[in-house]
Design an enzyme around this catalytic site. Sequence first.
Site, PDB file in Angstrom:
ATOM      1  CD  GLU A 160      -3.032   0.899   2.282  1.00 28.77           C
ATOM      2  OE1 GLU A 160      -4.224   1.122   2.033  1.00 28.77           O
ATOM      3  OE2 GLU A 160      -2.623   0.578   3.411  1.00 28.77           O
ATOM      4  CB  ALA A 177      -1.309  -4.341  10.904  1.00 29.43           C
ATOM      5  CG  MET A 178      -1.310  -4.151   4.076  1.00 31.66           C
ATOM      6  SD  MET A 178      -1.962  -2.469   3.922  1.00 31.66           S
ATOM      7  CE  MET A 178      -3.114  -2.698   2.563  1.00 31.66           C
ATOM      8  CD  GLU A 179      -6.078  -2.655   4.554  1.00 29.19           C
ATOM      9  OE1 GLU A 179      -6.473  -1.806   3.743  1.00 29.19           O
ATOM     10  OE2 GLU A 179      -5.183  -2.431   5.393  1.00 29.19           O
ATOM     11  CG  ASN A 180      -1.826  -7.864   2.803  1.00 26.48           C
ATOM     12  OD1 ASN A 180      -1.832  -6.876   2.094  1.00 26.48           O
ATOM     13  ND2 ASN A 180      -0.872  -8.123   3.686  1.00 26.48           N
ATOM     14  CD  GLU A 239      -4.687  -3.695   9.757  1.00 27.26           C
ATOM     15  OE1 GLU A 239      -4.969  -3.756   8.539  1.00 27.26           O
ATOM     16  OE2 GLU A 239      -4.285  -2.649  10.299  1.00 27.26           O
ATOM     17  CG  HIS A 263      -8.937  -2.429   6.743  1.00 30.17           C
ATOM     18  ND1 HIS A 263      -9.500  -1.314   6.168  1.00 30.17           N
ATOM     19  CD2 HIS A 263      -7.872  -1.982   7.475  1.00 30.17           C
ATOM     20  CE1 HIS A 263      -8.810  -0.238   6.525  1.00 30.17           C
ATOM     21  NE2 HIS A 263      -7.819  -0.618   7.323  1.00 30.17           N
ATOM     22  CD  GLU A 288      -6.614   2.563   6.494  1.00 34.11           C
ATOM     23  OE1 GLU A 288      -6.814   2.217   7.669  1.00 34.11           O
ATOM     24  OE2 GLU A 288      -5.975   1.866   5.688  1.00 34.11           O
TER      25      GLU A 288
END
Length: 859
Positions: free
Chosen positions: A134, A273-276, A307, A310, A329
């Site tokens: 991202e 963190a990242m919401e893959n 997350e 998301h 977000e």
Amino acid sequence: MPGENLTRDEAQERAALLSVDGYEVSLDLRSALGDIEAEPRTFRSVTTIRFRCAEPGAASFADLLAPSVTAVSLNGKDLDPGEVFDGSRIRLEDLRADNELVVDAQCAYSRTGEGMHRFVDPEDGEVYLYTQYEPADSRRVFANFEQPDLKAPFRCEVRAPEGWTVWSNGVGELVDGVWRFAETKPISTYITAFVAGPYHYVTDSYTRTFEDGTTLEIPLGAMCRKGLAPHFDSDDVFLVTKQGLDFFHDHFDFPYPFGKYDQAFVPEYNLGAMENPGLVTFREEFIFRGKVTQASYEGRANVILHEMAHMWFGDLVTMEWWDDLWLKESFADFMGAFALVGATRFENGWITFANRRKAWAYRADQLPSTHPITADIRDLQDAKLNFDGITYAKGASVLKQLVAYVGQDAFLEGARRYFKRNAYGNTRLGDLLSALEETSGRDLATWSRSWLQTAGVNSLTPQVILSAEGRITELAVLQEAPESHPELRPHRVAVGLYRREDADGSLVRYARAEVDVVGPRTVVEELVGADAPELVLVNDDDLTYCKIRFDENSLATLRERLGDITDPLARALCWSALWNLTRDALMPARDFVGLVLRFAGRESDIGVLQMLHAWAHSALVHYAAPDWRAEGGRLLAQGALKELRLAEPGSQHQLTWARFFATVASDQADLHLLLHLLEGTAKVDGLDVDQELRWAFLEPLAAHGVADESLLAAELARDDTASGKRHQVRCLAARPSAAVKAQAWAQVVESDALSNALVEATIAGFAQPSQRELLAPYAAKYFAAIERVWAERSIQIGMDVVKGLFPSLRDSQETLDATDAWLTAHKDAAPALRRLVLEARDDLARALRGQACDTAAGS
């Protein structure tokens, strides 16, 4: 690089022309093993994209950031890579109605946390890979159309070193030496993901039976580096995960749509963190190597739930372009706190939200770069900078206000309709508002214009008129806005009245009224006739987003009796308001420090206490009069040591005061106490000086010249891990030596050899408040270097350098003038770079105003 910074206009034009039917991505990661000094290192990436074109014969482009392209084929025709690939884009001409693009490229492993990040664990030499994209770094790993509204299913396969495991968004299996992954639902490029390596992996499962009798089974997984496995409390991670899945299924009425749910805690991560979907990535610092407070566990739980939210807000339904980044977000930030309180053991999550998250929003919203929640995002550099306190915390605060405005049931029903109508698609602001208008019956056009499409924060101040008998004859709420952003908004607020009612002198609420504040002055009729209050708290229960101000009587009460407020949320709101007064140069920094010294020891909420420590330190470093800093530091260290010794042995309050004492210790007696605690020749009953606390003690010792290079080397030998290395690098850069500062500067500014994590650590150690004179030469060097750094380095490293090395500790009119001179001379610099410098300038100007206020108070 030409074309690397994709614009909104280009994305809109491409979205109108193209529709993507699917991706097939094949990666060969077997090159990942070997000596890290062999950088740059590449891996093979072969991508097949099937897509349609609305205007046959038209031209477009695909995105790819790669050192080289081996072959390009469009509709069976081989193209010359040297002609069609310019380093960031692949030119596509004479498109058909249906097209197939095949790109065979050599992509680069990253050491900046962008794209395919490669990490070598110094503890055991193991190599770990993970991706982070991202807003637009999947093009560093495979060729694609890198914009959120060109969604498509992905089918992936990976060749990896023997003995490794590979994860992606879909379920994977190893077939004939190749990891093959199930095709995903249609998703955006920036949320595809890969994790590969000898990770420690733990599994569990989640089962949910719905009212119609159907059952959903979700395989759960959690992973970390092998070196962190002894510290990995996966049971708690799975507990919060299951609680969150239950909560969101209860409230969203849309089953989790992405099959499995893996969570990877990875090294040298740029973000929280990242919401893959199906493969969420987190920074590994959420695995705690030492004793931490409940605030740390609460913070981790909040991020897990953020997350997870998301998966619906962002992954299932995605914004068309980054203008509406808030559609994911802000909702995830709000839903994280909402689920934290509603589903987990962290029932005081709204206190943390009011005290910590909103402080981030208030700061961002008063910078010259403030923007509406629905922002004007011209290009990818704009997008990168808008992952800020407005998009996250202000947006979440405004959603909390919206819930108060339309009602929780109507809000959640609107969300459910939004998911069902737009599943696997892309949306704009109007799509959400139309669903909420249906369920609430309210016209949200005015609300949206005021709250989502304007910038700035309002101030709300109570005005109390009393009768001769001591009763309220009128209580009004005054609303103000700054000249730069004069919008007065509609606020649904609660106004609370507080007084002493118990024999122990506790301040408790005895009256409360909710009112819609509209315009510059709103009378609260419901409170007429109430007994005179000692404290009036506007925005009690934290329903709206505003800066709380106080009438003179309420402020006097807080100065004397802040610690007597029994309700922890009300107390946190008062602390936040007092900090805003300090930042606005309406309260002297020494007064705020005095309040912390008097009342912080009585604070029950550990997260609030930690925030008070951070604010008190910031007040001392930035807002206190220069000739009072030494005295203020001595008082804070003295107060912290007193509270450390009074705290219950082994408690989280004791640990928090120990860490704060280390932060503010500066005289020889305090530094020697830290050294003796390290050596074990001094003890505080119940305080376990574990490895993480040892490093916390070593940084001030290094900064004040007590811990030298040999002592830090010995500590690294004791903790020869990736975490230990980061701590050591920070402490080495903190030492009070001109040679040390020159070396640290060169490592960060003149070289790109360090990984992103070590760049962060070096910058953190470089700027020490006790070394203002030592840092003096770097103000001019900073302004001479930043444009070159911005042009040569990745945007993440560029941001770290420009923000982290700004000469904020050279807090003088001279530095302010130098900043203005740079801005005047560089009007054509990259807008994102100018924004960062403008923000730093504003912080410096605010600090100088605060110092003037504090100087006046001391004269």
